[in-house]
Design an enzyme around this catalytic site. Structure first.
Site, PDB file in Angstrom:
ATOM      1  N   ALA A   1      -3.270   4.982   5.546  1.00 20.71           N
ATOM      2  CA  ALA A   1      -3.878   4.344   6.723  1.00 20.71           C
ATOM      3  C   ALA A   1      -2.819   3.519   7.438  1.00 20.71           C
ATOM      4  O   ALA A   1      -2.064   2.776   6.800  1.00 20.71           O
ATOM      5  CB  ALA A   1      -5.041   3.452   6.313  1.00 20.71           C
ATOM      6  N   LYS A   2      -2.768   3.659   8.741  1.00 22.78           N
ATOM      7  CA  LYS A   2      -1.893   2.789   9.532  1.00 22.78           C
ATOM      8  C   LYS A   2      -2.690   1.511   9.778  1.00 22.78           C
ATOM      9  O   LYS A   2      -3.320   1.327  10.826  1.00 22.78           O
ATOM     10  CB  LYS A   2      -1.486   3.481  10.836  1.00 22.78           C
ATOM     11  CG  LYS A   2      -0.277   2.850  11.520  1.00 22.78           C
ATOM     12  CD  LYS A   2       0.217   3.741  12.639  1.00 22.78           C
ATOM     13  CE  LYS A   2       1.363   3.096  13.409  1.00 22.78           C
ATOM     14  NZ  LYS A   2       2.587   2.944  12.589  1.00 22.78           N
ATOM     15  N   ALA A   3      -2.674   0.664   8.762  1.00 27.22           N
ATOM     16  CA  ALA A   3      -3.525  -0.526   8.727  1.00 27.22           C
ATOM     17  C   ALA A   3      -2.722  -1.775   9.059  1.00 27.22           C
ATOM     18  O   ALA A   3      -1.570  -1.913   8.623  1.00 27.22           O
ATOM     19  CB  ALA A   3      -4.155  -0.674   7.341  1.00 27.22           C
TER      20      ALA A   3
ATOM     21  N   TYR B   1       1.253  -4.125   7.215  1.00 27.03           N
ATOM     22  CA  TYR B   1       2.497  -4.454   7.897  1.00 27.03           C
ATOM     23  C   TYR B   1       2.973  -5.884   7.663  1.00 27.03           C
ATOM     24  O   TYR B   1       4.041  -6.261   8.156  1.00 27.03           O
ATOM     25  CB  TYR B   1       2.368  -4.146   9.392  1.00 27.03           C
ATOM     26  CG  TYR B   1       2.523  -2.663   9.641  1.00 27.03           C
ATOM     27  CD1 TYR B   1       3.747  -2.130  10.050  1.00 27.03           C
ATOM     28  CD2 TYR B   1       1.484  -1.780   9.401  1.00 27.03           C
ATOM     29  CE1 TYR B   1       3.907  -0.767  10.232  1.00 27.03           C
ATOM     30  CE2 TYR B   1       1.629  -0.418   9.578  1.00 27.03           C
ATOM     31  CZ  TYR B   1       2.845   0.082   9.993  1.00 27.03           C
ATOM     32  OH  TYR B   1       3.015   1.432  10.161  1.00 27.03           O
TER      33      TYR B   1
END
Length: 310
Positions: free
Chosen positions: A159-161, A165
């Protein structure tokens, strides 16, 4: 950041400065949000979004993993990107970065996000080379981070959550504080994973090598780079890479929507290859430039990669 006139929010175009959210929005406190990074390029035919379908599809996949019910379909998200760029057309004279975000708004507090309202925005602004124009031409300095890539046992790396980051932020901060341009993160087993926001490649003996997706996001630019390499007859290998193998690589580079294809001239104060962009890296940059400039439209494999804003 160069502001544009409008941001798309929950189905409507609103003025950039009016695109605000409440300080008690759930995502602000607990970090659960899905986002994408997408680029639109100024081609001879006009502005065109690169691989819009794949980016919107990955956004919805991220939402599914994160248990966020995005209220918009794949086609609706794609149409919203086009609507936004058309509305801001007068603001753009160069390449554009696009940031869609699906997040949890104001309404509930506490760790559980089940009843939090879902908000969706798409913003776009002019943005040049993420790691600098000089970096694109001559390569960047990289530091292996003291922070490991998020382990798969505790986070969901496919998931680009937003929450994922924080790790990248700390790694990037450390690299900059050490006088470098970017960080290289290892996985919890000590193999190379990725940069703070990019995928990683090395070249050895004219073969292109990149880590598997065990600890990395499934990158759209990485997949594109592999396709271009195969077109050039370059053998591509996906396997684990050790830190010391990187030091003796002939070439190394990062790929990503923001970074595009950025050469690496130095890692941990070891010069990589000749200490500048290598031959294979330059050839891939050249092919990528043709692709985003619309010069590969006649190739059926790439015909749908650009969505033109008529």
């Amino acid at each position: 950041m160069k502001e544009s006139s409008y941001i798309w929010k929950n189905g409507e175009l609103i003025a950039w400065k009016e695109a605000t959210t409440h300080v008690l929005s759930h995502t602000l406190h607990y970090g659960n949000a899905a986002f994408e990074g997408t680029r639109a390029y100024m081609t001879p035919r006009g502005l065109a979004i690169f691989r819009l379908h794949e980016h919107c599809k990955r956004l919805l996949h991220s939402c599914k993993i994160l248990r966020i019910n995005c209220p918009y379909s794949l086609d609706e998200l794609k149409a919203a990107h086009i609507e936004l760029l058309k509305a801001n057309r007068a603001d753009f004279t160069n390449n554009v970065y696009i940031r869609p975000l699906v997040y949890l708004g104001y309404g509930v507090m506490g760790v559980s996000h089940i009843n939090a309202p879902v908000e969706t925005i798409i913003a776009a602004w002019e943005w040049g080379a993420y790691l600098g124009e000089d970096g694109i031409s001559n390569g960047i300095k990289v530091k292996t981070s003291s922070f490991a890539r998020n382990p798969v046992r505790s986070t969901m790396g496919k998931a680009k959550a937003a929450a994922n980051y924080l790790n990248s932020q700390m790694a990037k901060y450390e690299a900059l504080a050490c006088g470098c341009d970017e960080a290289l993160l290892l996985d919890e087993s000590g193999f190379v994973a990725e940069g703070s926001g990019e995928c990683f490649f090395i070249v050895r003996d004219n073969k292109l090598i990149t880590p598997p997706h065990d600890y990395t996001l499934e990158s759209i630019t990485q997949a594109t780079t592999i396709e271009l390499a195969k077109d050039l007859g370059i053998e591509v290998i996906e396997r684990n890479i050790t830190r010391d193998e990187v030091y003796i690589a002939d070439e190394a580079f990062f790929t990503g929507t923001a970074a595009e294809i950025t050469p690496i001239r130095e890692i941990d104060f070891y010069s990589i290859g000749s200490g500048s962009a290598g031959t294979i890296t330059k050839s891939l940059q050249a092919e990528f430039a043709k692709l985003i400039n619309g010069e590969k439209e006649q190739n059926p494999k790439y015909a749908e990669y650009l969505t033109f804003i008529d």
